[in-house]
Design an enzyme around this catalytic site. Structure first.
Site, PDB file in Angstrom:
ATOM      1  N   GLN A  26       0.797  -1.224   0.000  1.00 38.32           N
ATOM      2  CA  GLN A  26       0.000   0.000   0.000  1.00 38.32           C
ATOM      3  C   GLN A  26       0.833   1.279   0.000  1.00 38.32           C
ATOM      4  O   GLN A  26       0.296   2.344  -0.298  1.00 38.32           O
ATOM      5  CB  GLN A  26      -0.962  -0.002   1.188  1.00 38.32           C
ATOM      6  CG  GLN A  26      -2.036  -1.078   1.072  1.00 38.32           C
ATOM      7  CD  GLN A  26      -3.024  -1.038   2.217  1.00 38.32           C
ATOM      8  OE1 GLN A  26      -2.800  -1.645   3.248  1.00 38.32           O
ATOM      9  NE2 GLN A  26      -4.119  -0.318   2.046  1.00 38.32           N
ATOM     10  N   HIS A 128       0.844  -8.959   4.808  1.00 41.33           N
ATOM     11  CA  HIS A 128      -0.330  -8.089   4.649  1.00 41.33           C
ATOM     12  C   HIS A 128      -0.808  -8.227   3.195  1.00 41.33           C
ATOM     13  O   HIS A 128      -0.741  -7.280   2.408  1.00 41.33           O
ATOM     14  CB  HIS A 128       0.019  -6.652   5.016  1.00 41.33           C
ATOM     15  CG  HIS A 128      -1.176  -5.772   5.286  1.00 41.33           C
ATOM     16  ND1 HIS A 128      -1.352  -5.072   6.463  1.00 41.33           N
ATOM     17  CD2 HIS A 128      -2.271  -5.483   4.530  1.00 41.33           C
ATOM     18  CE1 HIS A 128      -2.487  -4.380   6.406  1.00 41.33           C
ATOM     19  NE2 HIS A 128      -3.067  -4.608   5.244  1.00 41.33           N
ATOM     20  N   GLU A 174      -5.236  -9.743   9.333  1.00 44.34           N
ATOM     21  CA  GLU A 174      -6.644 -10.037   9.052  1.00 44.34           C
ATOM     22  C   GLU A 174      -6.884 -11.309   8.242  1.00 44.34           C
ATOM     23  O   GLU A 174      -7.325 -11.249   7.093  1.00 44.34           O
ATOM     24  CB  GLU A 174      -7.273  -8.831   8.348  1.00 44.34           C
ATOM     25  CG  GLU A 174      -7.105  -7.541   9.135  1.00 44.34           C
ATOM     26  CD  GLU A 174      -7.734  -6.330   8.454  1.00 44.34           C
ATOM     27  OE1 GLU A 174      -8.115  -6.430   7.281  1.00 44.34           O
ATOM     28  OE2 GLU A 174      -7.844  -5.283   9.115  1.00 44.34           O
ATOM     29  N   TYR A 313     -12.779  -0.803  13.126  1.00 42.63           N
ATOM     30  CA  TYR A 313     -12.997   0.521  12.531  1.00 42.63           C
ATOM     31  C   TYR A 313     -14.367   1.114  12.800  1.00 42.63           C
ATOM     32  O   TYR A 313     -14.549   2.318  12.731  1.00 42.63           O
ATOM     33  CB  TYR A 313     -12.840   0.429  11.005  1.00 42.63           C
ATOM     34  CG  TYR A 313     -11.422   0.396  10.502  1.00 42.63           C
ATOM     35  CD1 TYR A 313     -10.637  -0.746  10.617  1.00 42.63           C
ATOM     36  CD2 TYR A 313     -10.872   1.511   9.879  1.00 42.63           C
ATOM     37  CE1 TYR A 313      -9.332  -0.775  10.130  1.00 42.63           C
ATOM     38  CE2 TYR A 313      -9.575   1.479   9.380  1.00 42.63           C
ATOM     39  CZ  TYR A 313      -8.813   0.350   9.514  1.00 42.63           C
ATOM     40  OH  TYR A 313      -7.530   0.325   9.035  1.00 42.63           O
ATOM     41  N   GLU A 393      -5.448  -1.418  14.338  1.00 43.02           N
ATOM     42  CA  GLU A 393      -5.781  -0.463  13.276  1.00 43.02           C
ATOM     43  C   GLU A 393      -7.136   0.142  13.604  1.00 43.02           C
ATOM     44  O   GLU A 393      -8.051  -0.565  14.039  1.00 43.02           O
ATOM     45  CB  GLU A 393      -5.955  -1.137  11.901  1.00 43.02           C
ATOM     46  CG  GLU A 393      -4.716  -1.429  11.116  1.00 43.02           C
ATOM     47  CD  GLU A 393      -5.044  -2.040   9.746  1.00 43.02           C
ATOM     48  OE1 GLU A 393      -6.125  -1.743   9.186  1.00 43.02           O
ATOM     49  OE2 GLU A 393      -4.230  -2.823   9.257  1.00 43.02           O
TER      50      GLU A 393
HETATM   51  C1  PNW Z   1      -7.904  -2.868   6.747  1.00 40.98           C
HETATM   52  N1  PNW Z   1     -14.271  -3.807   7.063  1.00 40.98           N
HETATM   53  O1  PNW Z   1      -8.849  -3.586   6.030  1.00 40.98           O
HETATM   54  C2  PNW Z   1      -6.589  -3.280   6.125  1.00 40.98           C
HETATM   55  O2  PNW Z   1      -5.729  -3.930   7.039  1.00 40.98           O
HETATM   56  C3  PNW Z   1      -5.868  -2.161   5.456  1.00 40.98           C
HETATM   57  O3  PNW Z   1      -4.938  -2.674   4.544  1.00 40.98           O
HETATM   58  C4  PNW Z   1      -6.849  -1.204   4.817  1.00 40.98           C
HETATM   59  O4  PNW Z   1      -6.216  -0.221   4.047  1.00 40.98           O
HETATM   60  C5  PNW Z   1      -7.656  -0.579   5.917  1.00 40.98           C
HETATM   61  O5  PNW Z   1      -8.311  -1.538   6.718  1.00 40.98           O
HETATM   62  C6  PNW Z   1      -8.709   0.403   5.426  1.00 40.98           C
HETATM   63  O6  PNW Z   1      -9.632  -0.242   4.591  1.00 40.98           O
HETATM   64  C7  PNW Z   1     -10.185  -3.557   6.354  1.00 40.98           C
HETATM   65  O7  PNW Z   1     -15.042  -3.973   6.102  1.00 40.98           O
HETATM   66  C8  PNW Z   1     -11.083  -3.497   5.319  1.00 40.98           C
HETATM   67  O8  PNW Z   1     -14.725  -3.750   8.208  1.00 40.98           O
HETATM   68  C9  PNW Z   1     -12.433  -3.592   5.555  1.00 40.98           C
HETATM   69  C10 PNW Z   1     -12.897  -3.720   6.843  1.00 40.98           C
HETATM   70  C11 PNW Z   1     -12.005  -3.739   7.904  1.00 40.98           C
HETATM   71  C12 PNW Z   1     -10.641  -3.670   7.653  1.00 40.98           C
END
Ligand code: PNW
Length: 504
Positions: A26, A128, A174, A313, A393
């Site tokens: 990324q 990752h 993840e 998140y 994160e």
């Molecule tokens: C993370 N959701 O992914 C990843 O670890 C990162 O690489 C990414 O850039 C970041 O979140 C932002 O998207 C996710 O749907 C993607 O809940 C989607 C989810 C959670 C984490």
């Protein structure tokens, strides 16, 4: 939200770990430089025009591969004590296994040395999502048991080389993403565009295999780490998951939907905290489709996480589907979402107390109180044996940021700043009011980067990245994030509290 104690006077302990996060594909760019082999993401981004929303690739992004020294200098100047990058497997091993790429090794030697020289502590993720393409082509990568030894070979090489400088290792980012939508671990049938390699279609069978071998690969590396580097640092993997609130707390169907969401997302990978095995619900639902672990494997898995890491998140409302459990069972040849996991749909305003998701990211609402509730749910209800939990994160995409052209407006990212303030307050509330042993928090992301299938159309950065000049400009959210830790006594680099718990 209301708090019982005065959060303004609550203070973090000196050993609370915090910082910013990123991942190799990324941010690094230099996709073909200095001996790096291709990963599945080089394939995904290049092979089919249109797969990535704005047709961007990871070829350059922020060129962190060349500009890491200036990135670290800024982190140090801002007092950020930890940085959580990922390392690129195909830079160390261009073919996934076989000969090591000395240029890649020399590069990461200097990355580590540069961080150490400034006093920044690395929390390193080994994988990752950038699976070496060679392994995908030769045996289907995560769908095949051979991936376990190949990952072990890579991981043990890297850990052996840098162990004394790295207090925290995450084997995987993840693993839940083996299972979701696009199978980003193995590029299986991303958006339906790829032919079935080795029978991999991204279907449920591949997803189950990917999850299985990821769990085993993690456990094998962790066991080795614990034996060889006893007590030196800590190892775990990063979970992806979000909080679910039953729409109607008196509705059995809604409660059932939420429970199934948790079991299918976090429970699938919860063996560390549950006798090393898959959960009863998973076994009951997937039946013979679910592989079994031997007793030796279960023992290995059970002890393989030193703490819990959650990338959390947002939060959702869980709605039961009429006859949800029954619909799942009836569809037992291919149980999947949403019947088995429960509906993940959300109300118009997302989680209560969160504003509508007008940020172009259909899964992300700003729901501060959700992280407090989620930390309680994970540590008290789902996995009560967790010793401590790190929010590895969390972050937010500012509405319309991808379309904004004017720099001052982009830097004035008040919704993201508000998100960080709210989330951090709620993380602190979980700690001081609810007694959750939360020991760290990492904001995503250090700057705007390649947001997977959204390319550069969605921006998570606390710094704006000018994609032409490659300059990075701190946004308001960066200062909000830093100010919060300054107020709460978080150990800053260069302050007397810096370093925190040296035994970590
Ligand atoms: C993370 N959701 O992914 C990843 O670890 C990162 O690489 C990414 O850039 C970041 O979140 C932002 O998207 C996710 O749907 C993607 O809940 C989607 C989810 C959670 C984490």
């Amino acid at each position: 939200p209301t708090y019982d104690t005065d959060l303004n006077s609550a203070q973090l302990p000196g050993n609370f770990i915090w910082g910013l996060a990123s991942s190799a594909y990324q941010v690094e760019g230099a996709a073909k430089d200095e001996g790096k082999g291709p990963s599945i993401w080089d394939l995904i981004a290049h092979r089919d025009y249109g797969v990535v929303a704005d047709n961007s690739t990871g070829d350059v992004v922020a060129s962190h591969y060349y500009l890491y020294k200036q990135d670290f200098a800024r982190l140090a100047n801002l007092g950020v004590p930890y940085f959580s990058p990922s390392f690129s497997w195909p830079r160390f091993f261009p073919f996934g296994n076989g000969p090591v790429n000395e240029e890649g090794v020399a590069h990461y030697d200097d990355v580590i040395a540069s961080m150490v020289a400034l006093g920044i502590k690395p929390a390193v993720t080994l994988f990752h999502w950038d699976t070496p393409l060679a392994l995908f082509n030769s045996y289907g990568a995560w769908t095949d048991s051979r991936i376990v030894d190949d990952f072990f070979n890579y991981a043990t090489f890297v850990i052996s080389r840098y162990d004394q400088y790295v207090p925290i290792w995450y084997t995987f980012n993840e693993p839940q993403y083996c299972n979701w939508q696009y199978s980003v671990y193995h590029a299986g049938n991303a958006k339906g565009l790829y032919p079935a390699y080795h029978g991999i279609t991204g279907g449920l069978k591949a997803r189950i295999a990917c999850s299985h071998f990821t769990i085993l690969a993690h456990a094998k590396v962790s066991k080795w780490y614990h034996e060889v580097f006893k007590g030196k640092g800590r190892i775990t993997f990063k979970n992806s998951g979000n909080y679910y609130e039953p729409n109607n707390t008196a509705s059995a169907a809604d409660i059932d939907a939420v429970a199934r969401q948790y079991e299918f997302i976090l429970g699938w990978f919860g063996g560390c905290w549950r006798d090393g095995d898959y959960s009863p619900m998973l076994k009951a639902t997937l039946g013979s489709m679910l592989p079994t672990f031997t007793q030796a494997e279960k023992d290995m898995i059970k002890g393989s996480c030193d703490f819990y890491a959650i990338d959390g998140y947002t939060g959702y409302i869980g709605y039961g589907i009429d006859g949800g459990s029954a619909a799942c069972a009836a569809n037992s040849s291919a149980p999947g979402y949403p019947e088995c996991a429960g509906s993940s749909s959300v109300g118009a305003d997302g989680f209560p107390l969160g504003p509508a998701a007008d940020n172009g990211v259909n899964w992300l609402w700003s729901t501060p109180v959700a992280i407090r509730k989620f930390l309680n749910t994970i540590t008290k209800e789902l996995f009560p044996t967790i010793p401590d939990i790190v929010v590895s994160e969390f972050g937010f995409a500012e509405p319309f940021e991808g379309q904004q052209k004017s720099l001052p407006a982009i830097l004035w990212d008040l919704r993201r700043a508000d998100y960080y303030q709210g989330f951090l307050d709620n993380i602190l509330a979980a700690k001081v009011e609810d007694g959750v042993n939360v020991t760290g928090a990492f904001g995503w992301a250090i700057y705007d980067n390649f947001e997977w299938f959204a390319g550069s159309s969605v921006k998570f950065g606390m710094q704006y990245l000018n994609q032409t000049s490659l300059e990075r400009y701190p946004k308001a959210s960066m200062f909000q994030f830093l100010d919060w830790f300054a107020q709460k006594g978080g150990a800053r680099l260069g302050s007397s509290k810096a370093g925190g718990n040296e035994s970590v």
